[in-house]
Design a protein around this motif. Structure first.
Motif, PDB file in Angstrom:
ATOM      1  N   THR A  30       0.852  -1.175   0.000  1.00  0.00           N
ATOM      2  CA  THR A  30       0.000   0.000   0.000  1.00  0.00           C
ATOM      3  C   THR A  30       0.895   1.233   0.000  1.00  0.00           C
ATOM      4  OG1 THR A  30      -1.584  -1.227   1.319  1.00  0.00           O
ATOM      5  CG2 THR A  30      -1.843   1.153   1.278  1.00  0.00           C
ATOM      6  N   VAL A  31       0.610   2.194  -0.884  1.00  0.00           N
ATOM      7  CA  VAL A  31       1.397   3.423  -0.945  1.00  0.00           C
ATOM      8  C   VAL A  31       0.464   4.582  -0.638  1.00  0.00           C
ATOM      9  CG1 VAL A  31       2.775   4.942  -2.407  1.00  0.00           C
ATOM     10  CG2 VAL A  31       2.987   2.470  -2.637  1.00  0.00           C
ATOM     11  N   ARG A  32       0.871   5.411   0.326  1.00  0.00           N
ATOM     12  CA  ARG A  32       0.076   6.584   0.689  1.00  0.00           C
ATOM     13  C   ARG A  32       1.003   7.771   0.847  1.00  0.00           C
ATOM     14  NH1 ARG A  32      -2.378   3.332   5.515  1.00  0.00           N
ATOM     15  NH2 ARG A  32      -0.221   2.802   5.415  1.00  0.00           N
ATOM     16  N   LEU A  33       0.432   8.973   0.711  1.00  0.00           N
ATOM     17  CA  LEU A  33       1.186  10.200   0.922  1.00  0.00           C
ATOM     18  C   LEU A  33       0.669  10.879   2.183  1.00  0.00           C
ATOM     19  CD1 LEU A  33       1.369  11.688  -2.676  1.00  0.00           C
ATOM     20  CD2 LEU A  33       3.069  10.310  -1.490  1.00  0.00           C
ATOM     21  N   PHE A  34       1.601  11.323   3.018  1.00  0.00           N
ATOM     22  CA  PHE A  34       1.266  12.061   4.217  1.00  0.00           C
ATOM     23  C   PHE A  34       1.934  13.429   4.145  1.00  0.00           C
ATOM     24  CE2 PHE A  34       0.671   7.730   5.617  1.00  0.00           C
ATOM     25  CZ  PHE A  34      -0.363   7.797   6.541  1.00  0.00           C
ATOM     26  N   VAL A  35       1.311  14.420   4.757  1.00  0.00           N
ATOM     27  CA  VAL A  35       1.912  15.738   4.904  1.00  0.00           C
ATOM     28  C   VAL A  35       2.192  15.925   6.387  1.00  0.00           C
ATOM     29  CG1 VAL A  35       1.612  18.218   4.633  1.00  0.00           C
ATOM     30  CG2 VAL A  35       0.668  16.658   2.928  1.00  0.00           C
ATOM     31  N   ALA A  36       3.437  16.208   6.723  1.00  0.00           N
ATOM     32  CA  ALA A  36       3.814  16.394   8.124  1.00  0.00           C
ATOM     33  C   ALA A  36       3.148  17.648   8.684  1.00  0.00           C
ATOM     34  CB  ALA A  36       5.326  16.501   8.247  1.00  0.00           C
ATOM     35  N   LEU A  37       2.498  17.494   9.826  1.00  0.00           N
ATOM     36  CA  LEU A  37       1.852  18.627  10.476  1.00  0.00           C
ATOM     37  C   LEU A  37       2.747  19.238  11.549  1.00  0.00           C
ATOM     38  CD1 LEU A  37      -1.740  17.160  10.917  1.00  0.00           C
ATOM     39  CD2 LEU A  37      -0.888  18.679   9.117  1.00  0.00           C
ATOM     40  N   TYR A  38       3.647  18.425  12.090  1.00  0.00           N
ATOM     41  CA  TYR A  38       4.525  18.864  13.172  1.00  0.00           C
ATOM     42  C   TYR A  38       5.953  18.448  12.840  1.00  0.00           C
ATOM     43  CZ  TYR A  38      -0.005  18.991  15.447  1.00  0.00           C
ATOM     44  OH  TYR A  38      -1.312  19.249  15.745  1.00  0.00           O
ATOM     45  N   PRO A  39       6.924  19.114  13.436  1.00  0.00           N
ATOM     46  CA  PRO A  39       8.317  18.686  13.218  1.00  0.00           C
ATOM     47  C   PRO A  39       8.611  17.410  14.005  1.00  0.00           C
ATOM     48  CG  PRO A  39       8.232  20.519  14.756  1.00  0.00           C
ATOM     49  CD  PRO A  39       6.825  20.316  14.265  1.00  0.00           C
ATOM     50  N   TYR A  40       9.537  16.608  13.473  1.00  0.00           N
ATOM     51  CA  TYR A  40       9.971  15.405  14.179  1.00  0.00           C
ATOM     52  C   TYR A  40      11.482  15.274  14.039  1.00  0.00           C
ATOM     53  CZ  TYR A  40      10.487  10.554  15.631  1.00  0.00           C
ATOM     54  OH  TYR A  40      10.887   9.412  16.275  1.00  0.00           O
ATOM     55  N   ASN A  41      12.173  15.291  15.162  1.00  0.00           N
ATOM     56  CA  ASN A  41      13.617  15.124  15.213  1.00  0.00           C
ATOM     57  C   ASN A  41      13.887  13.831  15.974  1.00  0.00           C
ATOM     58  OD1 ASN A  41      16.332  15.110  15.682  1.00  0.00           O
ATOM     59  ND2 ASN A  41      16.425  17.156  16.566  1.00  0.00           N
ATOM     60  N   PRO A  42      14.178  12.727  15.261  1.00  0.00           N
ATOM     61  CA  PRO A  42      14.359  11.435  15.928  1.00  0.00           C
ATOM     62  C   PRO A  42      15.414  11.444  17.026  1.00  0.00           C
ATOM     63  CG  PRO A  42      14.343  11.160  13.554  1.00  0.00           C
ATOM     64  CD  PRO A  42      14.361  12.629  13.825  1.00  0.00           C
ATOM     65  N   ALA A  43      16.487  12.183  16.830  1.00  0.00           N
ATOM     66  CA  ALA A  43      17.552  12.192  17.833  1.00  0.00           C
ATOM     67  C   ALA A  43      17.039  12.675  19.192  1.00  0.00           C
ATOM     68  CB  ALA A  43      18.706  13.065  17.372  1.00  0.00           C
ATOM     69  N   ALA A  44      16.101  13.610  19.177  1.00  0.00           N
ATOM     70  CA  ALA A  44      15.585  14.161  20.426  1.00  0.00           C
ATOM     71  C   ALA A  44      14.232  13.577  20.824  1.00  0.00           C
ATOM     72  CB  ALA A  44      15.454  15.677  20.301  1.00  0.00           C
ATOM     73  N   MET A  45      13.464  13.050  19.854  1.00  0.00           N
ATOM     74  CA  MET A  45      12.071  12.694  20.135  1.00  0.00           C
ATOM     75  C   MET A  45      11.745  11.202  20.042  1.00  0.00           C
ATOM     76  SD  MET A  45      10.584  15.857  17.879  1.00  0.00           S
ATOM     77  CE  MET A  45       8.896  15.916  18.419  1.00  0.00           C
ATOM     78  N   SER A  46      12.627  10.395  19.476  1.00  0.00           N
ATOM     79  CA  SER A  46      12.307   8.995  19.246  1.00  0.00           C
ATOM     80  C   SER A  46      12.188   8.206  20.545  1.00  0.00           C
ATOM     81  CB  SER A  46      13.366   8.330  18.375  1.00  0.00           C
ATOM     82  OG  SER A  46      13.060   6.950  18.225  1.00  0.00           O
ATOM     83  N   PRO A  47      11.149   7.357  20.651  1.00  0.00           N
ATOM     84  CA  PRO A  47      11.061   6.470  21.811  1.00  0.00           C
ATOM     85  C   PRO A  47      12.016   5.281  21.677  1.00  0.00           C
ATOM     86  CG  PRO A  47       9.215   6.078  20.338  1.00  0.00           C
ATOM     87  CD  PRO A  47       9.988   7.240  19.783  1.00  0.00           C
TER      88      PRO A  47
END
Length: 172
Positions: free
Chosen positions: A39-56
């Motif tokens: 399945t291929v879908r397109l998403f538009v990011a609504l918020y910033p995401y910085n994995p180094a600081a935010m990843s669980p």
């Protein structure tokens, strides 16, 4: 006049025989159940995401995709066990303003026509231009030059794009 006869055959270790319509239907059903189309879908990011600081998942944060609001992300498949999708960015990292020329304005434009610099360019030096297809989304960086070209980004590739092949495609 040449007459052609085409037959589908089944080849087994101990025999070769002409395939019946039922054989072909069974083969198609069996093959279709083994083929997985993601399945291929397109998403538009609504918020910033910085994995180094935010990843669980601190151990795998380096594998995660950082993004900024407005960035378009192509997602394939379903969520994994940790609740993440597999995806890739279809837009440039708009937070990298150091590479945006002059005014710093970033506009999203859609290509109205196919453009092949080798065939369509009025310029002698078409190597500095980007080729694109009708419907491609191009991120225009800065203002139009005196020759009617923008500096644009298409899937991470940057170069000159002709303004008369593009139309503004608003962010909202």
């Amino acid at each position: 006049m040449e007459t052609r006869l085409e037959l589908d055959v089944l080849i087994y270790p101990d025999e070769v025989r002409i395939a019946t319509p039922e054989d072909l239907r069974d083969w198609e059903l069996e093959t279709a159940s083994q083929v997985s189309i993601p399945t291929v879908r397109l998403f538009v990011a609504l918020y910033p995401y910085n994995p180094a600081a935010m990843s669980p998942n601190h151990e795998t944060a380096a594998e995660e995709l950082p993004f900024v609001p407005g960035q378009i992300i192509k997602v394939t498949g379903d969520k994994d066990a940790d609740g993440f999708y597999h995806g890739m960015s279809l837009t440039p990292d708009l937070s990298d303003v150091t590479s945006i020329p002059d005014s710093g304005a970033v506009r999203r434009m859609v290509a109205l026509f196919d453009y092949d610099p080798w065939e369509n360019s009025p310029n002698m030096d078409s190597e500095a231009e980007l080729g694109f297809r009708s419907g491609d989304i191009i991120y225009v960086l800065g203002d139009m030059d005196q020759d009617g070209f923008y500096y644009g980004d298409l899937h991470g590739q940057r170069g000159l794009v002709p303004s008369n092949f593009l139309q503004l495609f608003p962010w909202d």
